[in-house]
Design a protein around this motif. Structure first.
Motif, PDB file in Angstrom:
ATOM      1  N   VAL A 160       0.854  -1.188   0.000  1.00 32.66           N
ATOM      2  CA  VAL A 160       0.000   0.000   0.000  1.00 32.66           C
ATOM      3  C   VAL A 160       0.890   1.238   0.000  1.00 32.66           C
ATOM      4  N   ASP A 161       0.610   2.169  -0.909  1.00 34.51           N
ATOM      5  CA  ASP A 161       1.453   3.361  -1.000  1.00 34.51           C
ATOM      6  C   ASP A 161       0.655   4.657  -1.096  1.00 34.51           C
ATOM      7  N   LEU A 162      -0.675   4.574  -0.910  1.00 34.49           N
ATOM      8  CA  LEU A 162      -1.505   5.779  -0.940  1.00 34.49           C
ATOM      9  C   LEU A 162      -2.724   5.562  -0.056  1.00 34.49           C
ATOM     10  N   TRP A 163      -3.028   6.575   0.753  1.00 29.63           N
ATOM     11  CA  TRP A 163      -4.156   6.504   1.671  1.00 29.63           C
ATOM     12  C   TRP A 163      -5.063   7.713   1.436  1.00 29.63           C
ATOM     13  N   SER A 164      -6.316   7.602   1.883  1.00 33.93           N
ATOM     14  CA  SER A 164      -7.241   8.736   1.770  1.00 33.93           C
ATOM     15  C   SER A 164      -7.990   8.925   3.082  1.00 33.93           C
ATOM     16  N   THR A 165      -8.385  10.162   3.323  1.00 39.94           N
ATOM     17  CA  THR A 165      -9.223  10.466   4.468  1.00 39.94           C
ATOM     18  C   THR A 165     -10.251  11.519   4.060  1.00 39.94           C
ATOM     19  N   GLY A 166     -11.479  11.346   4.545  1.00 43.24           N
ATOM     20  CA  GLY A 166     -12.557  12.271   4.199  1.00 43.24           C
ATOM     21  C   GLY A 166     -13.610  12.287   5.284  1.00 43.24           C
ATOM     22  N   GLU A 167     -14.744  12.873   4.987  1.00 45.43           N
ATOM     23  CA  GLU A 167     -15.807  13.023   5.980  1.00 45.43           C
ATOM     24  C   GLU A 167     -16.292  11.689   6.529  1.00 45.43           C
ATOM     25  N   ASP A 168     -16.219  10.645   5.719  1.00 46.65           N
ATOM     26  CA  ASP A 168     -16.740   9.332   6.124  1.00 46.65           C
ATOM     27  C   ASP A 168     -15.678   8.402   6.678  1.00 46.65           C
ATOM     28  N   GLY A 169     -14.425   8.888   6.788  1.00 51.86           N
ATOM     29  CA  GLY A 169     -13.393   8.051   7.377  1.00 51.86           C
ATOM     30  C   GLY A 169     -12.175   7.881   6.495  1.00 51.86           C
ATOM     31  N   ASN A 170     -11.407   6.845   6.787  1.00 49.85           N
ATOM     32  CA  ASN A 170     -10.144   6.595   6.113  1.00 49.85           C
ATOM     33  C   ASN A 170     -10.232   5.368   5.220  1.00 49.85           C
ATOM     34  N   SER A 171      -9.442   5.382   4.150  1.00 52.20           N
ATOM     35  CA  SER A 171      -9.405   4.235   3.250  1.00 52.20           C
ATOM     36  C   SER A 171      -8.029   4.131   2.608  1.00 52.20           C
TER      37      SER A 171
END
Length: 215
Positions: A160-171
């Protein structure tokens, strides 16, 4: 000459927007003049793979008509097997955004990707992406208005080399691994043309392509 074939666009995703995003990424490669980029339709996938391209980019979901009562999918069992064999024998696949959405979980294709799209919150949201280098220091992050893909990923068997975070959580938003003699990358950003042309997205997509093409 490096040969890339790309399958772009579907019911929810504009072909020309993805084309602009892909070409922006390729323009960042130091060997861009040596890239032979061809766009194909799903009916041409088999013939294209027979030509042994260096990279097959898939930015198309499986369902051709997702809102109809009788939904038609393009990834047949024969194509599914052909695609896996292509990678095992040294070809490579980049599943970009919709290219990991709507496929049968048990398909060779999804098993090869080691991850797939689950859902995204309605509409566009403010999403922050963080890539691998120096993530603990808070650097190497950027934000844009995007569909935040929530995914399943076999993290034990990929990088895994990229993560995301937003209003609904992390992925998770990006991962890569070897498969047979080939390479596989998954990259979830971005949904809009503006997002795909964002310099951060463009640089990361170029980096994925460069990793795949590196001998």
């Amino acid at each position: 000459m490096v040969k890339i074939v790309a399958l772009l666009g579907d019911f929810w995703h504009n072909h020309d927007d993805a084309k602009a995003g892909l070409e922006a990424a390729i323009s960042r490669l130091p060997y861009k003049e040596d890239v032979d980029l061809q766009y194909i339709t799903y009916e041409e996938v088999s013939q294209a793979l027979d030509g042994k391209p260096d990279l097959f980019i898939n930015a198309k979901m499986d369902q051709l008509n997702p809102k109809d009562e009788q939904v038609i999918t393009w990834l047949t069992e024969d194509l599914d097997q052909l695609l896996e064999n292509y990678v095992k024998e040294g070809g490579s696949v980049l599943a970009w955004h919709a290219g990991m959405a709507g496929y049968k979980i048990e398909s060779n294709y999804i098993q090869m990707l080691r991850g797939y799209f689950l859902y995204h919150p309605p509409g566009l949201q403010h999403v922050t992406y963080m890539h691998k280098e120096n993530e603990k220091s808070g650097e190497n992050t950027f934000s844009l208005s995007d569909e935040q893909y929530f995914v399943h990923c076999d993290t034990a068997n990929t990088e895994v080399d990229l993560w995301s975070t937003g209003e609904d959580g992390n992925s998770l938003a990006g991962w890569k691994h070897l498969y047979g003699k080939g390479k596989v990358c998954c990259f979830t950003p971005a949904h809009t043309k503006e997002g795909m042309l964002d310099k951060n997205v463009s640089n990361l997509l170029a980096g994925k392509i460069d990793w795949i093409l590196a001998k």
